[in-house]
Design a protein around this motif. Structure first.
Motif, short mmCIF file in Angstrom:
data_model
loop_
_atom_site.label_atom_id
_atom_site.label_comp_id
_atom_site.label_asym_id
_atom_site.label_seq_id
_atom_site.Cartn_x
_atom_site.Cartn_y
_atom_site.Cartn_z
N ALA A 3 -30.24 5.87 46.35
CA ALA A 3 -31.46 5.64 45.56
C ALA A 3 -31.17 5.76 44.08
O ALA A 3 -31.63 4.95 43.26
N LEU A 4 -30.41 6.77 43.70
CA LEU A 4 -30.07 6.96 42.29
C LEU A 4 -29.15 5.84 41.79
O LEU A 4 -29.26 5.41 40.63
N ASP A 5 -28.28 5.37 42.67
CA ASP A 5 -27.40 4.28 42.28
C ASP A 5 -28.17 2.99 42.01
O ASP A 5 -27.72 2.13 41.25
N LYS A 6 -29.34 2.83 42.63
CA LYS A 6 -30.19 1.66 42.33
C LYS A 6 -30.61 1.66 40.87
O LYS A 6 -30.70 0.60 40.24
N VAL A 7 -30.85 2.84 40.33
CA VAL A 7 -31.19 2.94 38.91
C VAL A 7 -29.99 2.54 38.07
O VAL A 7 -30.12 1.76 37.11
N SER A 8 -28.82 3.06 38.42
CA SER A 8 -27.61 2.71 37.67
C SER A 8 -27.36 1.21 37.68
O SER A 8 -26.99 0.61 36.67
N ASP A 9 -27.58 0.59 38.84
CA ASP A 9 -27.35 -0.85 38.96
C ASP A 9 -28.28 -1.65 38.04
O ASP A 9 -27.92 -2.74 37.59
N ALA A 10 -29.46 -1.11 37.75
CA ALA A 10 -30.45 -1.84 36.96
C ALA A 10 -30.29 -1.66 35.46
O ALA A 10 -30.92 -2.37 34.67
N LEU A 11 -29.46 -0.70 35.06
CA LEU A 11 -29.39 -0.34 33.64
C LEU A 11 -28.18 -0.95 32.95
O LEU A 11 -27.09 -1.00 33.50
N ASP A 12 -28.38 -1.39 31.72
CA ASP A 12 -27.30 -1.65 30.79
C ASP A 12 -27.77 -1.19 29.41
O ASP A 12 -28.91 -0.71 29.27
N PRO A 58 -42.76 8.45 28.59
CA PRO A 58 -41.58 8.18 29.42
C PRO A 58 -41.94 7.77 30.85
O PRO A 58 -41.30 6.90 31.44
N LYS A 59 -42.98 8.37 31.40
CA LYS A 59 -43.41 8.06 32.77
C LYS A 59 -43.85 6.60 32.88
O LYS A 59 -43.44 5.87 33.79
N VAL A 60 -44.69 6.18 31.95
CA VAL A 60 -45.20 4.80 31.98
C VAL A 60 -44.07 3.81 31.75
O VAL A 60 -43.95 2.80 32.45
N ALA A 61 -43.22 4.08 30.75
CA ALA A 61 -42.11 3.18 30.46
C ALA A 61 -41.19 3.04 31.66
O ALA A 61 -40.74 1.93 32.01
N ALA A 62 -40.91 4.16 32.34
CA ALA A 62 -40.02 4.13 33.50
C ALA A 62 -40.65 3.37 34.66
O ALA A 62 -39.97 2.56 35.33
N GLU A 63 -41.92 3.60 34.91
CA GLU A 63 -42.58 2.91 36.03
C GLU A 63 -42.67 1.42 35.79
O GLU A 63 -42.45 0.61 36.71
N GLU A 64 -42.95 1.01 34.56
CA GLU A 64 -42.99 -0.43 34.25
C GLU A 64 -41.61 -1.06 34.43
O GLU A 64 -41.48 -2.16 34.96
N ASN A 79 -37.78 -4.47 37.44
CA ASN A 79 -36.39 -4.63 37.86
C ASN A 79 -36.16 -4.36 39.35
O ASN A 79 -35.02 -4.28 39.79
N GLY A 80 -37.24 -4.23 40.11
CA GLY A 80 -37.13 -4.10 41.56
C GLY A 80 -36.35 -2.90 42.04
O GLY A 80 -35.66 -2.96 43.07
N ILE A 81 -36.46 -1.80 41.32
CA ILE A 81 -35.65 -0.63 41.66
C ILE A 81 -36.00 -0.06 43.04
O ILE A 81 -35.12 0.41 43.77
N THR A 82 -37.26 -0.11 43.43
CA THR A 82 -37.65 0.54 44.68
C THR A 82 -37.46 -0.35 45.90
O THR A 82 -37.59 0.11 47.04
N SER A 83 -37.14 -1.62 45.71
CA SER A 83 -37.01 -2.52 46.85
C SER A 83 -35.72 -2.23 47.62
O SER A 83 -34.66 -2.05 47.03
N GLU A 98 -37.43 10.11 34.75
CA GLU A 98 -38.58 9.47 35.39
C GLU A 98 -38.14 8.29 36.26
O GLU A 98 -38.71 8.05 37.33
N LEU A 99 -37.13 7.56 35.82
CA LEU A 99 -36.59 6.48 36.66
C LEU A 99 -36.00 7.05 37.95
O LEU A 99 -36.20 6.49 39.04
N TYR A 100 -35.28 8.16 37.85
CA TYR A 100 -34.75 8.80 39.05
C TYR A 100 -35.89 9.26 39.97
O TYR A 100 -35.80 9.15 41.19
N ARG A 101 -36.95 9.79 39.36
CA ARG A 101 -38.11 10.22 40.17
C ARG A 101 -38.69 9.05 40.95
O ARG A 101 -39.00 9.19 42.16
N VAL A 102 -38.85 7.90 40.29
CA VAL A 102 -39.40 6.72 40.97
C VAL A 102 -38.53 6.34 42.16
O VAL A 102 -39.03 6.07 43.26
N ALA A 103 -37.22 6.29 41.95
CA ALA A 103 -36.31 5.89 43.02
C ALA A 103 -36.32 6.90 44.17
O ALA A 103 -36.33 6.51 45.35
N LEU A 104 -36.32 8.17 43.84
CA LEU A 104 -36.30 9.20 44.88
C LEU A 104 -37.61 9.24 45.65
O LEU A 104 -37.63 9.50 46.86
#
Length: 334
Positions: free
Chosen positions: A83-92, A110-116, A121-125, A150-156
């Motif tokens: 799940a955390l690696d999905k965040v890494s895959d989406a980031l540059d 930060p919460k809103v920015a991360a959720e948007e 970027n389809g992180i949770t799919s 917050e991005l890690y929270r969304v994925a987890l």
């Protein structure tokens, strides 16, 4: 300086009024030593402008400070890491700049920015469900770390965990908390964390294990983490490290794209380098520019580490080139 204790300005190994600049035209007049070496060429006088651009570090002066998830080894499991690696895959780095802009310029939380970002970027799919339970994601005390947490929270959460974010403070506080399992996950920076852990386990005299080579840095980081019960997920392509910026009009006038271009065309008396007071002596700041690129500024202006003073000096035409952070939201082009 940000609390993550950036090694690029360490002893070893992105707006204030321009009144902070005192005597910028004279070498060493800002309370630091004049630059090493001969800077007798004409150099490149500052050119004001609102848009800042980062010069490519084409000779790899800086180390590989890529964003990477750090996880308490006892809490780690394959589903969590995936799940955390999905965040890494989406980031540059460009996306990290935009995330920082969303918070620091556009004033989103930060919460809103991360959720948007996660939605766009389809992180949770496709995230597989883990065993569940409560997870505390730590965050250092600066906005970028909070966004990443917050991005890690969304994925987890998508992986079935009851995840929350808790701001801890600086690395000296949150790293022991991660070891003890008081927090289970935190966003880290590969090179900085590698050398922090090496110094912790090997003492102050331990040689740094970070390098411009990401694979070597992460290999050393994983080895160091094993000694203290921390594992690491996949490094992202996003980097937050020292960078050197000029205004867009400056880059266009002198036809600059890389630091090598800067060294070739702008070493000389008219060029003003701006950065924190320790920059002239630091191997990842002015000392490194001289050693690696043979870039010799005409004068140095002692300001801040990638902060509002340095960026204001660049934009107002009081400095030619300045130290910034590569993921600074002010570097966004839109």
């Amino acid at each position: 300086m940000r609390s993550r204790n950036r090694i690029a300005l360490g002893a070893v190994g992105a707006l204030a009024a321009v009144g902070f600049l005192t005597g910028c035209g004279d070498a060493g007049s800002s309370g630091t030593e004049a630059p090493a070496g001969d800077a007798s060429g004409a150099g490149c006088a500052p050119v004001p402008g609102e848009q800042l651009v980062v010069l490519e570090d084409d000779k790899k002066l800086q180390n590989s400070d890529n964003v990477i998830p750090a996880i308490n080894a006892k809490a780690a499991n394959p589903e969590m890491i995936a799940a955390l690696d999905k965040v890494s895959d989406a980031l540059d780095t460009d996306k990290l700049i935009q995330l920082n802009k969303a918070v620091n310029v556009d004033r989103k939380t930060p919460k809103v920015a991360a959720e948007e970002f996660a939605t766009a970027n389809g992180i949770t799919s496709g995230i597989a469900k883990g065993p569940g339970g409560s997870i505390t994601v730590g965050a250092a005390d600066f906005p970028e770390s909070e966004i990443l947490a917050e991005l890690y929270r969304v994925a987890l959460t998508a992986a079935g965990y009851d995840a929350k974010v808790q701001q801890i403070g600086n690395r000296e506080l949150y790293e022991p908390a991660l070891e003890k399992g008081e927090i289970q996950v935190i966003p880290e920076y590969a090179a900085t964390m590698a050398d922090f852990l090496t110094g912790k386990t090997g003492g102050a005299s331990a040689p740094p294990i970070s390098s411009p080579d990401l694979d070597k840095t992460v290999s050393g980081l994983r080895d160091a983490g094993q000694k203290v019960g921390i594992v690491f997920g996949k490094p992202s392509a996003a980097q937050d490290q020292n960078a050197f910026a000029v205004t867009k009009p400056f880059a266009e006038k002198y036809e600059l794209k890389t630091i090598s271009d800067l060294a070739e065309k702008c070493s000389g008396s008219a060029t003003i380098l701006a950065g924190p007071p320790e920059c002239p002596q630091r191997p990842k700041c002015q000392a490194g520019l001289v050693e690696v690129y043979n870039f010799k500024a005409g004068s140095f202006s002692s300001l801040d580490a990638g902060g509002p003073q340095t960026k204001s000096a660049l934009k107002s035409g009081a400095a030619s080139v300045g130290l910034v952070f590569s993921s600074d939201g002010s570097l966004a082009t839109s």
